[in-house]
Design an enzyme around this catalytic site. Structure first.
Site, PDB file in Angstrom:
ATOM      1  N   SER B 130     -21.407 -75.929  31.400  1.00 17.95           N
ATOM      2  CA  SER B 130     -21.094 -74.498  31.536  1.00 17.95           C
ATOM      3  C   SER B 130     -19.693 -74.258  32.086  1.00 17.95           C
ATOM      4  O   SER B 130     -19.204 -73.139  32.062  1.00 17.95           O
ATOM      5  CB  SER B 130     -22.120 -73.829  32.461  1.00 17.95           C
ATOM      6  OG  SER B 130     -21.975 -74.288  33.779  1.00 17.95           O
ATOM      7  N   LYS B 167     -20.059 -72.318  39.402  1.00 15.99           N
ATOM      8  CA  LYS B 167     -19.516 -71.263  38.547  1.00 15.99           C
ATOM      9  C   LYS B 167     -18.253 -70.676  39.187  1.00 15.99           C
ATOM     10  O   LYS B 167     -17.968 -70.929  40.350  1.00 15.99           O
ATOM     11  CB  LYS B 167     -20.543 -70.131  38.377  1.00 15.99           C
ATOM     12  CG  LYS B 167     -21.839 -70.543  37.679  1.00 15.99           C
ATOM     13  CD  LYS B 167     -21.659 -70.697  36.184  1.00 15.99           C
ATOM     14  CE  LYS B 167     -22.963 -71.087  35.517  1.00 15.99           C
ATOM     15  NZ  LYS B 167     -23.425 -72.452  35.944  1.00 15.99           N
TER      16      LYS B 167
END
Lengths: 209, 209
Positions: B130, B167
């Site tokens: 990701s 993230k």
DNA sequence: AGGAAAAACGAACTATTGTTTGACGAACAA
DNA sequence: TTGTTCGTCAAACAATAGTTCGTTTTTCCT
């Protein structure tokens, strides 16, 4: 009234106390503590008590010690976490061996466990974004194993007309090429004239400010 | 016939010989050699000769030694290349402090120069892709500084419903979000319920097989 | 060639430091 | 309570290892 001369704590706790002081001492001083240093550091008053704890630590394989040797305690775990210092190559001077002294800026510590032959490694700072697709960004350090040959698919450090570049070695349309991992860069034909593989990338390090 | 009992080499060369043996000895044994070890290692026959060389090395600032202490030689240069060992966090157990013992798999060596507070760092192995856009790939190790807050733009390790994720912290349409750096993943709203920032990514390490 | 300076030598001295011993106190079980 | 075990203690012992000293050898300068 009986005078309390010492308290008998849980052995495991005391052993841990001794162990922690050893690691702490080595960390700050760079060399092992003596039995008497450990006395002062742990509050234990007898050298023989320390001696007993050291034996326990050795028997459980947590430290190494040689009988009779002074300041010769070593933390066994450090063995696996051994660190080698590999040269950081700043510029790649034309015609000069990659590891020549004039090329070397400084040395970086690297986990020895990652490599079988750390003495053949060097590090290089990346300039440019031609390898973004392989997760190698501008400013990253690549750790390179010095070798003249490589397999297709390897990310290599190559010398092209006296300039060092990092690319993927690949085979396209019957020719060997140096392929950037970024669509806005062109694939470079790898003809043997003036082209030289210096090594293969084995690791990437990036520091976020 | 005069018997040649010893040769008087260039002092600098001999000092170098002693210095090299010290570094070599420390590297292989983990602790300092004694004066007599150095005799054997260098072929010099007198302990006082070694002693004189050690003084030269100390005066020129290349080694550290304390008078009277045994096996207490340290290489001064190692100071700059000091290495800290920071915990590698395997799983992130729910409700348990990130650096709790049960979370820690092992320890990784990291150049101390890279961080001001290595004692507040931990490492984490990346699962998933990701964060490809930020050059963080599956299997990479991220080195994280433990802190509860972060700035927008920072790459953070966050706990969402008892699961750790890496993230980019960002602000979008008036809301704070955790943004993946990969178009095929969805942005996660960062509502304070069940969301917790564990730290900020300060480094990335990748080992190519 | 003669002499001074530098470096290495060997031996003795000193003391730091590892090791051993026997005794005492606390914890624990019968 | 009584005995056993184990951790701690203090003190003495032993030896490794740092330091010093006076001498010898080599190099170099005059």
């Amino acid at each position: 009234m009986t005078k309390r001369k010492f308290t008998k704590a849980n052995v495991d706790d005391t052993v841990e106390l001794v162990y922690n002081y050893i690691t702490e001492y080595i960390k700050t001083n760079g060399f092992s503590p003596t039995v008497r240093d450990l006395c002062k550091g742990t509050g234990i008053r007898s050298t023989s008590t320390i001696h007993a704890h050291l034996k326990r630590l050795r028997d459980s394989g947590r430290i190494d010690m040689e009988a009779g040797k002074r300041r010769a305690l070593t933390i066994a775990a450090f063995e696996q976490q051994k660190v080698d210092h590999i040269p950081l190559v700043g510029r790649v001077a034309a015609g000069v061996p990659i590891l020549a002294e004039e090329n070397i800026d400084s040395y970086l510590p690297v986990p020895a466990a990652f490599y079988t032959e750390p003495e053949h490694m060097f590090a290089l700072e990346i300039t440019g974004d031609s390898m973004i697709g392989a997760g190698i960004l501008n400013g990253d350090y690549v750790f390179v194993k010095k070798q003249a040959g490589a397999d297709y698919g390897d990310i290599v450090v190559a010398l092209i007309d006296d300039e060092a570049t990092v690319k993927t070695l690949a085979r396209e349309q019957g020719r060997t090429v140096l392929k950037p991992e970024n669509p806005s860069y062109k694939t470079i034909p790898f003809d043997q004239e003036g082209c030289l593989i210096l090594g293969v990338v084995r690791g990437v390090w990036r520091a976020h400010v």
